[in-house]
Design a protein around this motif. Structure first.
Motif, PDB file in Angstrom:
ATOM      1  N   THR A 199       0.831  -1.205   0.000  1.00 36.89           N
ATOM      2  CA  THR A 199       0.000   0.000   0.000  1.00 36.89           C
ATOM      3  C   THR A 199       0.864   1.252   0.000  1.00 36.89           C
ATOM      4  OG1 THR A 199      -1.840  -1.115   1.111  1.00 36.89           O
ATOM      5  CG2 THR A 199      -1.767   1.274   1.277  1.00 36.89           C
ATOM      6  N   ARG A 200       1.969   1.223   0.722  1.00 39.72           N
ATOM      7  CA  ARG A 200       2.887   2.369   0.770  1.00 39.72           C
ATOM      8  C   ARG A 200       3.389   2.704  -0.635  1.00 39.72           C
ATOM      9  NH1 ARG A 200       6.602   4.227   4.743  1.00 39.72           N
ATOM     10  NH2 ARG A 200       7.824   5.931   3.864  1.00 39.72           N
ATOM     11  N   LEU A 201       3.836   1.704  -1.376  1.00 47.05           N
ATOM     12  CA  LEU A 201       4.370   1.930  -2.718  1.00 47.05           C
ATOM     13  C   LEU A 201       3.268   2.311  -3.713  1.00 47.05           C
ATOM     14  CD1 LEU A 201       6.907  -1.035  -2.874  1.00 47.05           C
ATOM     15  CD2 LEU A 201       7.464   1.406  -2.807  1.00 47.05           C
ATOM     16  N   GLU A 202       2.115   1.698  -3.556  1.00 47.96           N
ATOM     17  CA  GLU A 202       0.995   2.002  -4.449  1.00 47.96           C
ATOM     18  C   GLU A 202       0.526   3.444  -4.245  1.00 47.96           C
ATOM     19  OE1 GLU A 202      -3.106  -0.266  -5.878  1.00 47.96           O
ATOM     20  OE2 GLU A 202      -2.200  -0.751  -3.943  1.00 47.96           O
ATOM     21  N   ARG A 203       0.420   3.849  -2.991  1.00 44.50           N
ATOM     22  CA  ARG A 203       0.003   5.205  -2.654  1.00 44.50           C
ATOM     23  C   ARG A 203       0.989   6.250  -3.191  1.00 44.50           C
ATOM     24  NH1 ARG A 203      -2.746   6.722   2.033  1.00 44.50           N
ATOM     25  NH2 ARG A 203      -4.801   5.755   2.149  1.00 44.50           N
ATOM     26  N   ALA A 204       2.264   5.886  -3.187  1.00 39.66           N
ATOM     27  CA  ALA A 204       3.306   6.803  -3.652  1.00 39.66           C
ATOM     28  C   ALA A 204       3.352   6.899  -5.176  1.00 39.66           C
ATOM     29  CB  ALA A 204       4.667   6.366  -3.112  1.00 39.66           C
ATOM     30  N   GLY A 205       2.588   6.038  -5.844  1.00 45.84           N
ATOM     31  CA  GLY A 205       2.567   6.071  -7.303  1.00 45.84           C
ATOM     32  C   GLY A 205       3.799   5.456  -7.938  1.00 45.84           C
ATOM     33  N   VAL A 206       4.512   4.635  -7.163  1.00 47.20           N
ATOM     34  CA  VAL A 206       5.758   4.036  -7.630  1.00 47.20           C
ATOM     35  C   VAL A 206       5.504   2.750  -8.416  1.00 47.20           C
ATOM     36  CG1 VAL A 206       7.970   3.042  -6.885  1.00 47.20           C
ATOM     37  CG2 VAL A 206       7.031   5.035  -5.711  1.00 47.20           C
ATOM     38  N   VAL A 207       4.434   2.038  -8.073  1.00 50.28           N
ATOM     39  CA  VAL A 207       4.186   0.727  -8.674  1.00 50.28           C
ATOM     40  C   VAL A 207       2.755   0.610  -9.192  1.00 50.28           C
ATOM     41  CG1 VAL A 207       5.841  -0.360  -7.113  1.00 50.28           C
ATOM     42  CG2 VAL A 207       3.404  -0.339  -6.513  1.00 50.28           C
ATOM     43  N   ARG A 208       2.560  -0.432  -9.983  1.00 45.53           N
ATOM     44  CA  ARG A 208       1.211  -0.848 -10.348  1.00 45.53           C
ATOM     45  C   ARG A 208       1.056  -2.301  -9.955  1.00 45.53           C
ATOM     46  NH1 ARG A 208       0.500  -1.373 -16.843  1.00 45.53           N
ATOM     47  NH2 ARG A 208      -1.413  -2.389 -16.101  1.00 45.53           N
ATOM     48  N   VAL A 209      -0.106  -2.657  -9.454  1.00 43.32           N
ATOM     49  CA  VAL A 209      -0.376  -4.019  -9.010  1.00 43.32           C
ATOM     50  C   VAL A 209      -0.776  -4.874 -10.205  1.00 43.32           C
ATOM     51  CG1 VAL A 209      -1.899  -5.467  -7.608  1.00 43.32           C
ATOM     52  CG2 VAL A 209      -1.071  -3.282  -6.704  1.00 43.32           C
ATOM     53  N   VAL A 210      -0.111  -6.046 -10.360  1.00 48.54           N
ATOM     54  CA  VAL A 210      -0.423  -6.930 -11.488  1.00 48.54           C
ATOM     55  C   VAL A 210      -0.982  -8.274 -11.036  1.00 48.54           C
ATOM     56  CG1 VAL A 210       1.262  -5.810 -12.983  1.00 48.54           C
ATOM     57  CG2 VAL A 210       1.960  -7.793 -11.630  1.00 48.54           C
ATOM     58  N   SER A 211      -0.831  -8.602  -9.751  1.00 51.47           N
ATOM     59  CA  SER A 211      -1.432  -9.823  -9.202  1.00 51.47           C
ATOM     60  C   SER A 211      -1.591  -9.619  -7.703  1.00 51.47           C
ATOM     61  CB  SER A 211      -0.568 -11.052  -9.484  1.00 51.47           C
ATOM     62  OG  SER A 211      -1.248 -12.241  -9.134  1.00 51.47           O
ATOM     63  N   ASP A 212      -2.784  -9.950  -7.184  1.00 49.83           N
ATOM     64  CA  ASP A 212      -3.103  -9.600  -5.806  1.00 49.83           C
ATOM     65  C   ASP A 212      -3.768 -10.772  -5.096  1.00 49.83           C
ATOM     66  OD1 ASP A 212      -3.758  -8.238  -3.469  1.00 49.83           O
ATOM     67  OD2 ASP A 212      -4.534  -6.469  -4.508  1.00 49.83           O
TER      68      ASP A 212
END
Length: 345
Positions: A199-212
């Protein structure tokens, strides 16, 4: 008399009353009071029930003196148990299957997570044009440690896309600040991680989730069934030699699971060590909402869970392919059933 005095003191320290304690508490003498538990990434939600049992003194109330050693990943924690420096592991269930394939008898006795909570993310910096899993060929994928549950999940997702572990480079980056730094700096192209890091990385706009796999529905989509996750497991030798101690450990974790089912986010944030919040209380609470469903409500192994775990490993791991695994020897609900009959949060 001394034992009663000790137990009453432990209850007082935790703010509990004797009336609120498990009915079976103290009924059976512990064969072993000091227990060493190995874990790989204790700050992660994956292992949250362990932290709650520790912070709310549930282990102490069971008469246990627990020493928890934190390692860089689940595979390192497993090695501690195999090597004899730890009695019990708080780790991924699938490790019990891998150990049996190596003729080592280890068994899960209380489930902490009913979904893996692992998220495979890709870097927006190094893979801006990412389209499919096939784009990860030749790339660097961060995991807590090689051989850990994060590596297993990533390898399975790769296998479904026709890639193998040899097509990528797995890099051990730990479970906290190291993983975040590796992704932000561009040292890795993808990261298999657990909240609150995801969530930290997603919130920062650094990553995109491809499998959850943070929800039951997403987990079933990825693995094709219920996939058991974090649990307490130990060698069969330990369980056989110390059944009352194993029961006490189970009681504590079940109490923690029951507490988590009704605790508010604020109560949770006030209970875990401040360092777990990664300097952002609001983010931690948001991440908790993402993974709350993944926590086992009762500690019981789901009926189809062990078979799903075995199918997952056999899909890509040559060590498991062609091996006959006796699933019944890798887990038991016996201790949890006794705990549920007597334990109260």
């Amino acid at each position: 008399m001394q034992r009663r005095t000790f137990l009453a003191g432990a209850a007082a320290l935790s703010g509990a009353t004797l009336a609120s304690l498990p009915a079976a508490w103290g009924a059976n003498k512990l064969e072993k009071q000091k227990v060493a538990i190995a874990v790989g990434g204790k700050n992660l939600f994956y292992y949250l029930p362990l932290t709650i049992a520790e912070q709310r003194n549930y282990f102490k109330q069971e008469g246990l003196s627990v020493e928890i050693s934190d390692f860089a990943g689940g595979s390192r924690a497993l090695q501690a148990a195999v090597g004899g420096s730890a009695d019990v592991v708080s780790g991924a269930f699938e490790h019990t299957l891998l150990l049996q394939a190596k003729h080592l008898a280890f068994r899960e006795f209380v489930l902490q997570g009913r979904a893996p909570q692992i998220v495979l993310t890709v870097s927006k910096k190094t893979l801006p044009g990412y389209r499919t899993i096939a784009d990860l060929k030749g790339k660097k994928i961060g995991v807590t440690a090689p051989g850990s549950s994060t590596a297993i999940m990533a390898t399975f997702v790769l296998a479904k896309a026709g890639l193998s572990a040899k097509d990528v480079a797995f890099i051990g980056v730990g479970a906290g600040a190291g993983a975040i730094a590796a992704m932000q700096s561009g040292q890795i192209d993808a990261l298999a991680c657990v909240d609150p890091v995801a969530t930290r990385l997603e919130r920062a706009g650094v990553v995109r989730v491809v499998s959850d796999t943070r929800t039951l529905a997403d987990t079933r989509t990825v693995f094709g069934g219920d996939m058991p996750a974090g649990c307490l497991y130990a060698s069969q030798r330990f369980i056989t030699a110390y059944p009352n101690t194993t029961q006490a450990l189970t009681n504590a974790i079940v109490r923690a699971l029951k507490w988590l089912q009704s605790a508010s986010g604020e109560a949770l944030a006030n209970t875990v060590p401040a360092a777990y919040l990664l300097g952002d209380r609001a983010l931690y609470l948001d991440a908790w909402q993402h993974v709350k469903e993944a926590m086992s409500p009762d500690g019981l192994m789901p009926a189809d869970g062990p078979a799903t775990a075995l199918k997952t490993l056999q899909a890509f791991d040559p060590v498991m392919q062609g091996k006959t695994i006796d699933l019944a020897q890798c887990w038991t609900n016996d201790f949890v059933k006794k705990a549920l009959a007597n334990v109260h949060a």
